[in-house]
Write a protein that holds these residues in place. Structure first.
Motif, PDB file in Angstrom:
ATOM      1  N   HIS A 218       0.847  -1.189   0.000  1.00 16.49           N
ATOM      2  CA  HIS A 218       0.000   0.000   0.000  1.00 16.49           C
ATOM      3  C   HIS A 218       0.887   1.245   0.000  1.00 16.49           C
TER       4      HIS A 218
ATOM      5  N   HIS B 178     -10.401   0.788   1.545  1.00 15.17           N
ATOM      6  CA  HIS B 178     -10.567   0.304   2.921  1.00 15.17           C
ATOM      7  C   HIS B 178      -9.569  -0.786   3.288  1.00 15.17           C
TER       8      HIS B 178
ATOM      9  N   ASN C 250       1.956   8.516   8.187  1.00 18.43           N
ATOM     10  CA  ASN C 250       0.833   9.430   8.295  1.00 18.43           C
ATOM     11  C   ASN C 250       1.247  10.838   8.763  1.00 18.43           C
TER      12      ASN C 250
ATOM     13  N   GLN D  50      -6.275  -0.832   3.175  1.00 21.74           N
ATOM     14  CA  GLN D  50      -5.108  -0.399   3.953  1.00 21.74           C
ATOM     15  C   GLN D  50      -5.452  -0.280   5.440  1.00 21.74           C
ATOM     16  N   GLU D  51      -6.617   0.260   5.750  1.00 15.34           N
ATOM     17  CA  GLU D  51      -7.024   0.361   7.152  1.00 15.34           C
ATOM     18  C   GLU D  51      -7.205  -1.023   7.768  1.00 15.34           C
ATOM     19  N   GLU D  52      -7.784  -1.946   6.999  1.00 13.10           N
ATOM     20  CA  GLU D  52      -7.955  -3.305   7.503  1.00 13.10           C
ATOM     21  C   GLU D  52      -6.602  -3.982   7.721  1.00 13.10           C
TER      22      GLU D  52
ATOM     23  N   GLN E 191      -3.864  -2.471   8.627  1.00 14.83           N
ATOM     24  CA  GLN E 191      -3.353  -1.923   9.878  1.00 14.83           C
ATOM     25  C   GLN E 191      -4.043  -2.556  11.085  1.00 14.83           C
ATOM     26  N   GLN E 192      -5.339  -2.802  10.975  1.00 14.56           N
ATOM     27  CA  GLN E 192      -6.068  -3.453  12.065  1.00 14.56           C
ATOM     28  C   GLN E 192      -5.552  -4.868  12.296  1.00 14.56           C
TER      29      GLN E 192
END
Length: 212
Positions: free
Chosen positions: A88, A186, A211, A188-190, A192-193
């Protein structure tokens, strides 16, 4: 230059005969390699140690792919090392590796089940699971292929055979030729989670730098 009028309908094709692709990957426009199930066996030289290991790469239809991957973790034992891989927001072929050692296999499997959609359908997410003492590694990479490195392939070949995946001489997978990766915002956020759940090393440092 890629013709958009050809590319969009091409990317919507996910079934080639009985083989179903995940959303993560598509063959090139000319379909230089037609997706199909099977696996090949090669040899791999570790660039650091110089050791030569047997290797195996397999392609499995999407509806069975995740189950086969989880089953391939069985020979690695109860304590493993996990490496999460992400491309990503990276340039060209670069990717980010985040590692956690000494993780319990049942905990890993349970966590990965919660992120099955990400692991199957994000063309920027991959995972490698290692048993360093056994010199074994199972990769589920961004191409959604299963790659295995091990001095002994017999237990892995038995798992593939149990799932009906056959050895094919000269077998080719999508990554051997032109292909496309796909990802959604979505994912990339997943990713990280998932890294937070796994407790991978330096996660906070890496993503706070990205960030900032």
């Amino acid at each position: 230059m890629v013709n958009t009028s050809q590319l969009i309908p091409h990317l919507q094709v996910k079934r080639y005969r009985s083989f179903v692709l995940t959303d993560a990957i598509r063959p090139g426009l000319t379909v230089p390699i037609v997706p199909q199930e099977g696996y090949r066996v090669d040899r791999f030289r570790d660039p650091e140690s110089g050791d030569r290991l047997k290797s195996l790469v397999a392609a499995v239809s999407a509806e069975r792919l995740f189950d086969v991957f989880l089953d391939c973790l069985e020979p690695l034992g109860d304590s493993i090392t996990v490496v999460m891989e992400s491309s990503h927001e990276t340039q060209m072929d670069d990717h980010l590796d985040l590692r956690r050692s000494d993780m319990d296999s049942p905990v890993l499997a349970s966590t990965l089940l919660d992120f099955e959609d990400l692991l199957l359908h994000d063309g920027c997410t991959g995972i490698a699971v290692l048993a360093p003492e056994l010199q074994m590694e199972v990769q589920f990479d961004e191409h959604k292929q299963i790659a295995i490195y091990s001095p002994i392939l017999k237990p892995f070949r038995a798992i593939l055979r149990r799932h009906g995946i056959e050895h094919v001489e000269g077998f080719q997978v999508l990554s051997d030729a032109e292909h496309f990766h796909q990802s959604q915002p979505h994912h990339q956020e997943e990713f990280q989670q998932l890294c937070l759940r796994l407790g991978v090393a330096d996660f906070d440092h890496v993503f706070s730098d990205e960030n900032s």
